[in-house]
Design a protein around this motif. Structure first.
Motif: not given
Ligand code: URA
Ligand code: SF4
Length: 253
Positions: A168-185
């Motif tokens: 489940e983590i493997a399937a979902c984590v691309p969304y998190l990565y993309r969010q972080i990429d877009l945010l660049q916190p």
């Protein structure tokens, strides 16, 4: 009460909530000579940051990749994809997806584990009991939660709040990565073992990962306890307070 005194009082109350020792302010107004009561001197001296820890640099997708997650250009685009997602079995029992929320220019990103019952019912992250505590923790480092992007490793609720499974983590984590990429916190605060281990691609325990400045694609990652764990074990509030102050120091530097 002077503004400075009010500020100091708020600060000390927040520190107490997070497990610090109670401090009694004298009833008289502090004179300029009174040490320790002006806001400037309540704050401990900036300390050195903890040592560097792990670095994880998963490749970002390229512009021409067919993967729709990589094609997203905004956080809203990511949320739209999440809302339709059936990439893992967590889609079956969900009421709402919980993509995460916060301003697109957030300097701090908080990552939790996955939605609980209230989050599943509302579609919003960290709105139950653990969420209330998170709001207090953020207040303690002077971060109104409205200024923070708050999200989770998995975007759909695991049944009975069990740990998300590896697939489940493997399937979902691309969304998190993309969010972080877009945010660049400027800083990521990983709350709990699932968030820490996922962002740093490690099986090391939370205890081993605390008190270091890790990196995810170059962005500093601070690891601390999950607010739900703090509700069960108040002894962890003090170390959590230490951890979020590290995040604060990075944000101020
Ligand atoms: N716990 C989490 O990890 N995330 C939430 O959104 C709520 C509780
Ligand atoms: Fe998709 Fe993530 Fe929900 Fe699984 S948890 S269905 S991968 S959004």
């Amino acid at each position: 009460m002077t503004n400075g005194r009010a500020l100091a009082k708020t600060y000390l109350e927040q520190q107490r909530l997070l497990g610090g020792d109670a401090v009694i302010l004298p009833t008289s107004e502090p004179t300029p000579e009174t040490p320790g009561l002006r806001p400037g001197s309540v704050n401990p001296k900036p300390e050195d940051l903890p040592p560097p820890g792990l670095s994880f640099d998963p490749p970002s997708g390229d512009l021409f990749a067919a993967d729709p997650v990589q094609q997203t250009r905004t956080l809203a685009d990511v949320a739209t994809l999440v809302a339709q997602c059936t990439k893992c079995k967590l889609c079956e029992a969900r009421t709402n997806t919980v993509p995460g929320e916060g301003p697109t220019d957030a300097r701090l990103v908080v990552v939790g584990e996955g939605p609980g019952r209230t989050e599943d019912e509302t579609g919003r992250p960290f709105v139950g009991k653990a969420g209330e505590l998170l709001t207090k923790i953020l207040g303690a480092i002077d971060f109104p939660r409205e200024q923070v992007f708050i999200c989770n490793v998995v975007k759909c609720r695991p049944p009975e709040n069990r740990l998300p499974q590896y697939d489940e983590i493997a399937a979902c984590v691309p969304y998190l990565y993309r969010q972080i990429d877009l945010l660049q916190p400027a800083v990521i605060l990983a709350m709990g073992g699932t968030a820490a281990q996922t962002l740093l691609n490690t099986k090391q325990s939370l205890g081993a990962l605390r008190n270091q400045v890790h990196r995810f694609r170059g962005i500093p990652v601070i690891v601390t306890y999950h607010p739900a764990a703090l509700l069960r074990n108040p002894n962890w509030k003090r170390p959590t307070w230490d951890d979020v102050r590290i995040a604060r120091r990075i944000l101020d530097s």
